[in-house]
Design a protein around this motif. Structure first.
Motif, PDB file in Angstrom:
ATOM      1  N   ALA A 116      -4.267   2.900   1.651  1.00 32.80           N
ATOM      2  CA  ALA A 116      -3.811   4.207   1.171  1.00 32.80           C
ATOM      3  C   ALA A 116      -2.356   4.443   1.557  1.00 32.80           C
ATOM      4  O   ALA A 116      -1.581   5.029   0.789  1.00 32.80           O
ATOM      5  CB  ALA A 116      -4.693   5.321   1.740  1.00 32.80           C
ATOM      6  N   ALA A 117      -1.962   3.973   2.759  1.00 31.48           N
ATOM      7  CA  ALA A 117      -0.569   4.114   3.199  1.00 31.48           C
ATOM      8  C   ALA A 117       0.369   3.336   2.284  1.00 31.48           C
ATOM      9  O   ALA A 117       1.474   3.790   1.968  1.00 31.48           O
ATOM     10  CB  ALA A 117      -0.427   3.636   4.651  1.00 31.48           C
TER      11      ALA A 117
ATOM     12  N   GLY B  52     -11.464  10.170  -3.949  1.00 34.91           N
ATOM     13  CA  GLY B  52     -11.032   9.962  -5.318  1.00 34.91           C
ATOM     14  C   GLY B  52      -9.636   9.388  -5.471  1.00 34.91           C
ATOM     15  O   GLY B  52      -9.296   8.816  -6.506  1.00 34.91           O
ATOM     16  N   SER B  53      -8.796   9.496  -4.417  1.00 29.19           N
ATOM     17  CA  SER B  53      -7.435   8.941  -4.476  1.00 29.19           C
ATOM     18  C   SER B  53      -6.928   8.721  -3.060  1.00 29.19           C
ATOM     19  O   SER B  53      -7.453   9.311  -2.109  1.00 29.19           O
ATOM     20  CB  SER B  53      -6.493   9.894  -5.217  1.00 29.19           C
ATOM     21  OG  SER B  53      -6.255  11.054  -4.443  1.00 29.19           O
ATOM     22  N   GLY B  54      -5.901   7.894  -2.941  1.00 28.18           N
ATOM     23  CA  GLY B  54      -5.327   7.626  -1.620  1.00 28.18           C
ATOM     24  C   GLY B  54      -4.764   8.880  -0.974  1.00 28.18           C
ATOM     25  O   GLY B  54      -4.907   9.088   0.229  1.00 28.18           O
ATOM     26  N   ALA B  55      -4.122   9.721  -1.759  1.00 26.83           N
ATOM     27  CA  ALA B  55      -3.507  10.944  -1.203  1.00 26.83           C
ATOM     28  C   ALA B  55      -4.583  11.914  -0.724  1.00 26.83           C
ATOM     29  O   ALA B  55      -4.463  12.499   0.354  1.00 26.83           O
ATOM     30  CB  ALA B  55      -2.638  11.602  -2.270  1.00 26.83           C
TER      31      ALA B  55
ATOM     32  N   ALA C  28      -1.256  -0.339  -6.522  1.00 29.75           N
ATOM     33  CA  ALA C  28      -1.938  -0.654  -5.266  1.00 29.75           C
ATOM     34  C   ALA C  28      -3.297   0.036  -5.220  1.00 29.75           C
ATOM     35  O   ALA C  28      -3.380   1.264  -5.214  1.00 29.75           O
ATOM     36  CB  ALA C  28      -1.086  -0.208  -4.070  1.00 29.75           C
ATOM     37  N   MET C  29      -4.369  -0.748  -5.213  1.00 24.18           N
ATOM     38  CA  MET C  29      -5.709  -0.185  -5.057  1.00 24.18           C
ATOM     39  C   MET C  29      -5.897   0.253  -3.611  1.00 24.18           C
ATOM     40  O   MET C  29      -5.611  -0.505  -2.690  1.00 24.18           O
ATOM     41  CB  MET C  29      -6.776  -1.228  -5.390  1.00 24.18           C
ATOM     42  CG  MET C  29      -6.962  -1.536  -6.843  1.00 24.18           C
ATOM     43  SD  MET C  29      -8.420  -2.613  -7.031  1.00 24.18           S
ATOM     44  CE  MET C  29      -8.237  -3.083  -8.756  1.00 24.18           C
ATOM     45  N   PHE C  30      -6.380   1.461  -3.417  1.00 21.42           N
ATOM     46  CA  PHE C  30      -6.666   1.868  -2.048  1.00 21.42           C
ATOM     47  C   PHE C  30      -8.148   1.701  -1.736  1.00 21.42           C
ATOM     48  O   PHE C  30      -8.548   1.675  -0.576  1.00 21.42           O
ATOM     49  CB  PHE C  30      -6.209   3.323  -1.822  1.00 21.42           C
ATOM     50  CG  PHE C  30      -7.299   4.342  -1.960  1.00 21.42           C
ATOM     51  CD1 PHE C  30      -7.950   4.835  -0.848  1.00 21.42           C
ATOM     52  CD2 PHE C  30      -7.694   4.797  -3.218  1.00 21.42           C
ATOM     53  CE1 PHE C  30      -8.963   5.765  -0.974  1.00 21.42           C
ATOM     54  CE2 PHE C  30      -8.682   5.728  -3.353  1.00 21.42           C
ATOM     55  CZ  PHE C  30      -9.331   6.224  -2.227  1.00 21.42           C
ATOM     56  N   ASP C  31      -8.982   1.559  -2.766  1.00 23.37           N
ATOM     57  CA  ASP C  31     -10.428   1.439  -2.603  1.00 23.37           C
ATOM     58  C   ASP C  31     -10.868   0.014  -2.931  1.00 23.37           C
ATOM     59  O   ASP C  31     -10.941  -0.358  -4.097  1.00 23.37           O
ATOM     60  CB  ASP C  31     -11.135   2.441  -3.521  1.00 23.37           C
ATOM     61  CG  ASP C  31     -12.648   2.354  -3.411  1.00 23.37           C
ATOM     62  OD1 ASP C  31     -13.142   1.580  -2.561  1.00 23.37           O
ATOM     63  OD2 ASP C  31     -13.342   3.068  -4.171  1.00 23.37           O
ATOM     64  N   PRO C  32     -11.206  -0.802  -1.910  1.00 22.45           N
ATOM     65  CA  PRO C  32     -11.594  -2.200  -2.166  1.00 22.45           C
ATOM     66  C   PRO C  32     -12.869  -2.351  -2.993  1.00 22.45           C
ATOM     67  O   PRO C  32     -13.109  -3.424  -3.550  1.00 22.45           O
ATOM     68  CB  PRO C  32     -11.792  -2.768  -0.751  1.00 22.45           C
ATOM     69  CG  PRO C  32     -10.940  -1.907   0.124  1.00 22.45           C
ATOM     70  CD  PRO C  32     -11.053  -0.529  -0.478  1.00 22.45           C
TER      71      PRO C  32
ATOM     72  N   ALA D  11      -6.843  -3.412   9.219  1.00 25.77           N
ATOM     73  CA  ALA D  11      -5.572  -2.878   8.721  1.00 25.77           C
ATOM     74  C   ALA D  11      -4.793  -3.967   8.003  1.00 25.77           C
ATOM     75  O   ALA D  11      -4.217  -3.737   6.932  1.00 25.77           O
ATOM     76  CB  ALA D  11      -4.755  -2.304   9.878  1.00 25.77           C
ATOM     77  N   PHE D  12      -4.788  -5.170   8.584  1.00 29.71           N
ATOM     78  CA  PHE D  12      -4.069  -6.286   7.967  1.00 29.71           C
ATOM     79  C   PHE D  12      -4.678  -6.648   6.614  1.00 29.71           C
ATOM     80  O   PHE D  12      -3.978  -6.781   5.611  1.00 29.71           O
ATOM     81  CB  PHE D  12      -4.075  -7.502   8.895  1.00 29.71           C
ATOM     82  CG  PHE D  12      -3.409  -8.718   8.296  1.00 29.71           C
ATOM     83  CD1 PHE D  12      -2.037  -8.854   8.355  1.00 29.71           C
ATOM     84  CD2 PHE D  12      -4.155  -9.701   7.665  1.00 29.71           C
ATOM     85  CE1 PHE D  12      -1.406  -9.964   7.794  1.00 29.71           C
ATOM     86  CE2 PHE D  12      -3.543 -10.808   7.099  1.00 29.71           C
ATOM     87  CZ  PHE D  12      -2.163 -10.941   7.163  1.00 29.71           C
ATOM     88  N   VAL D  13      -6.015  -6.789   6.581  1.00 31.63           N
ATOM     89  CA  VAL D  13      -6.687  -7.163   5.332  1.00 31.63           C
ATOM     90  C   VAL D  13      -6.538  -6.051   4.294  1.00 31.63           C
ATOM     91  O   VAL D  13      -6.301  -6.312   3.106  1.00 31.63           O
ATOM     92  CB  VAL D  13      -8.168  -7.478   5.577  1.00 31.63           C
ATOM     93  CG1 VAL D  13      -8.899  -7.741   4.255  1.00 31.63           C
ATOM     94  CG2 VAL D  13      -8.308  -8.686   6.495  1.00 31.63           C
ATOM     95  N   GLY D  14      -6.657  -4.795   4.734  1.00 28.94           N
ATOM     96  CA  GLY D  14      -6.493  -3.669   3.816  1.00 28.94           C
ATOM     97  C   GLY D  14      -5.097  -3.608   3.231  1.00 28.94           C
ATOM     98  O   GLY D  14      -4.918  -3.357   2.034  1.00 28.94           O
ATOM     99  N   ALA D  15      -4.083  -3.855   4.076  1.00 27.70           N
ATOM    100  CA  ALA D  15      -2.696  -3.853   3.612  1.00 27.70           C
ATOM    101  C   ALA D  15      -2.455  -5.025   2.662  1.00 27.70           C
ATOM    102  O   ALA D  15      -1.799  -4.877   1.626  1.00 27.70           O
ATOM    103  CB  ALA D  15      -1.740  -3.931   4.799  1.00 27.70           C
ATOM    104  N   TYR D  16      -2.995  -6.180   3.015  1.00 32.08           N
ATOM    105  CA  TYR D  16      -2.834  -7.370   2.168  1.00 32.08           C
ATOM    106  C   TYR D  16      -3.479  -7.140   0.806  1.00 32.08           C
ATOM    107  O   TYR D  16      -2.895  -7.442  -0.243  1.00 32.08           O
ATOM    108  CB  TYR D  16      -3.461  -8.578   2.860  1.00 32.08           C
ATOM    109  CG  TYR D  16      -3.094  -9.908   2.225  1.00 32.08           C
ATOM    110  CD1 TYR D  16      -2.070 -10.678   2.750  1.00 32.08           C
ATOM    111  CD2 TYR D  16      -3.771 -10.380   1.097  1.00 32.08           C
ATOM    112  CE1 TYR D  16      -1.719 -11.899   2.173  1.00 32.08           C
ATOM    113  CE2 TYR D  16      -3.433 -11.582   0.511  1.00 32.08           C
ATOM    114  CZ  TYR D  16      -2.402 -12.345   1.054  1.00 32.08           C
ATOM    115  OH  TYR D  16      -2.061 -13.538   0.472  1.00 32.08           O
ATOM    116  N   PHE D  17      -4.676  -6.583   0.817  1.00 35.86           N
ATOM    117  CA  PHE D  17      -5.402  -6.304  -0.422  1.00 35.86           C
ATOM    118  C   PHE D  17      -4.620  -5.339  -1.311  1.00 35.86           C
ATOM    119  O   PHE D  17      -4.447  -5.572  -2.515  1.00 35.86           O
ATOM    120  CB  PHE D  17      -6.782  -5.729  -0.088  1.00 35.86           C
ATOM    121  CG  PHE D  17      -7.432  -4.991  -1.221  1.00 35.86           C
ATOM    122  CD1 PHE D  17      -8.027  -5.677  -2.270  1.00 35.86           C
ATOM    123  CD2 PHE D  17      -7.435  -3.603  -1.252  1.00 35.86           C
ATOM    124  CE1 PHE D  17      -8.620  -4.995  -3.327  1.00 35.86           C
ATOM    125  CE2 PHE D  17      -8.030  -2.915  -2.291  1.00 35.86           C
ATOM    126  CZ  PHE D  17      -8.617  -3.614  -3.347  1.00 35.86           C
TER     127      PHE D  17
END
Length: 399
Positions: A67-68, A394-397, A318-322, A301-307
């Motif tokens: 999300a960041a 529903g969204s990153g924000a 950028a997808m925030f929801d895997p 955090a690393f995997v989420g950022a990489y994804f």
């Protein structure tokens, strides 16, 4: 209490039999809120580490960094944001867990020391309501995985085009909505059967969850390589200043994300005595949390950022929801393994971190009338019908 009502062994205190008998006549007492005996404090370092790994490894944890990135931060800055937030919250968490282990008391009883028997209802219920909201969000994620699992044999559940308008989100996938209700029933069943059931799920779940995270990383790397980028190009990206400016600027986004990362486990920092009361010793609870929380959160955090950065490079956003990956994968075996892993990951977090707290809080309102199991039912009803996870997640924000 005097030495006549409690006894001590190796720095741990428990009530005498006479004191327990006397407490049963109090309107503030029930068996679920009573201090654990030393014999009941059976959780080892492994149990507590596994608990934290089970709670940390979940889709919302991955979404903290992703999300960041969706808001404009660079991959490494997003990872730093998550780690900083988790190190900060570990301090009050360790302080509060000490009392739970020493006296065997849950959070609502611990709160009575500061707020009094009646005033303790305020922090306990506030914590409980926030936990109900998190239960709802976690169940929404788990519902998406359940829908993907069912979609292997019933394509309807994986059809993203069949939607329904709900408050705050005009296009909710019907398959995921049905999965949400099914998952909440599963959450109710696991939590209703008590702490030993929770410990059993977390012990077998943690190894499975590691495999799922590795698979998500491999999928992300494969997408990057398939698009003609190098594997390590993903994490070398800088800040997206156009996105940062659109979301309030660099300082605002970093501060908002840091606040969110602190808040992610701030609730557990409050009610951690609900779990540390079962630890064998202070050393056990300290090591269990130290091993089980910071390192897994860094990996996530690393995997989420990489994804997130990988999907930004390959899909343009950028997808925030895997869990959205389920709509881009056609291999039934991969869908089966990953969706099952997400379900296990989510149930451990959902039950341990978010159902136990509200049931203790509700039970504390009227210990004579509301047992652990009644508190679980109340929490699950609120999570299912009052909160709106399709908007929160529903969204990153919004997240």
């Amino acid at each position: 209490m005097s030495t006549y009502t409690q006894k001590e062994r190796d720095g741990l205190y428990e009530l005498t039999d006479a004191a327990r008998t006397e407490l049963t006549s109090s309107k503030y007492y029930n068996e679920d809120l009573q201090p654990t005996s030393i014999a009941q404090r059976t959780w080892t370092t492994y149990n507590i580490t596994a608990l934290w790994i089970g709670m940390c490894i979940c889709i919302p944890s991955l979404s903290l960094a992703s999300a960041a990135i969706a808001l404009g931060l660079s991959p490494w800055l997003a990872v730093l944001n998550v780690i900083l937030g988790n190190v900060i919250i570990l301090i009050p968490m360790q302080l509060n867990s000490h009392a739970g282990t020493k006296y065997g008391i849950p959070f609502p009883v611990f709160a009575r020391l500061t707020f009094g028997s009646v005033g303790a209802h305020v922090p306990a219920i506030l914590r409980g309501l926030v936990a109900c909201g998190w239960t709802s969000v976690q169940a929404w994620v788990g519902g998406g995985a359940a829908a993907a699992l069912l979609g292997i044999v019933i394509p309807f559940f994986r059809n993203a085009d069949i939607t329904v308008a709900l408050p705050g989100n005009p296009a909710v996938v019907v398959g995921q909505l049905i999965g949400f209700f099914l998952f909440m029933i599963f959450v109710l069943w696991v939590a209703y059967n008590g702490f030993e059931n929770i410990k059993w799920v977390q012990n077998i779940g943690s190894p499975i969850l590691v495999v799922v995270i590795v698979l998500l990383f491999v999928w992300s790397a494969a997408q990057v390589v398939g698009a003609g980028y190098g594997v390590f190009d993903v994490m070398s990206a800088g800040n997206d200043y156009s996105a940062l400016d659109a979301n309030g600027g660099m300082f605002y986004v970093f501060a908002a994300c840091l606040t969110g990362n602190i808040a992610f486990w701030a609730t557990m920092a409050l009610n951690i005595p609900d779990f540390s009361r079962y630890a064998k010793s202070q050393k056990v609870q300290f090591r269990g949390q130290l091993y089980g929380m910071p390192l897994p959160m860094f990996v996530l955090a690393f995997v989420g950022a990489y994804f997130a950065q990988a999907t930004k490079l390959t899909l343009g956003e950028a997808m925030f929801d895997p869990t959205n990956v389920f709509y881009h994968v056609s291999n039934p075996f991969i869908i089966f393994v990953c969706s099952l892993g997400v379900i296990v990951a989510t149930i451990t977090t959902c039950v341990a971190a978010n159902v136990v707290a509200p049931e203790n809080g509700f039970s504390n309102l009227s210990p004579r009338r509301i047992s652990y199991k009644k508190g679980v039912v109340i929490a699950c009803i609120l999570a299912t019908f009052v909160f709106q996870p399709w908007w929160i997640y529903g969204s990153g924000a919004a997240y």
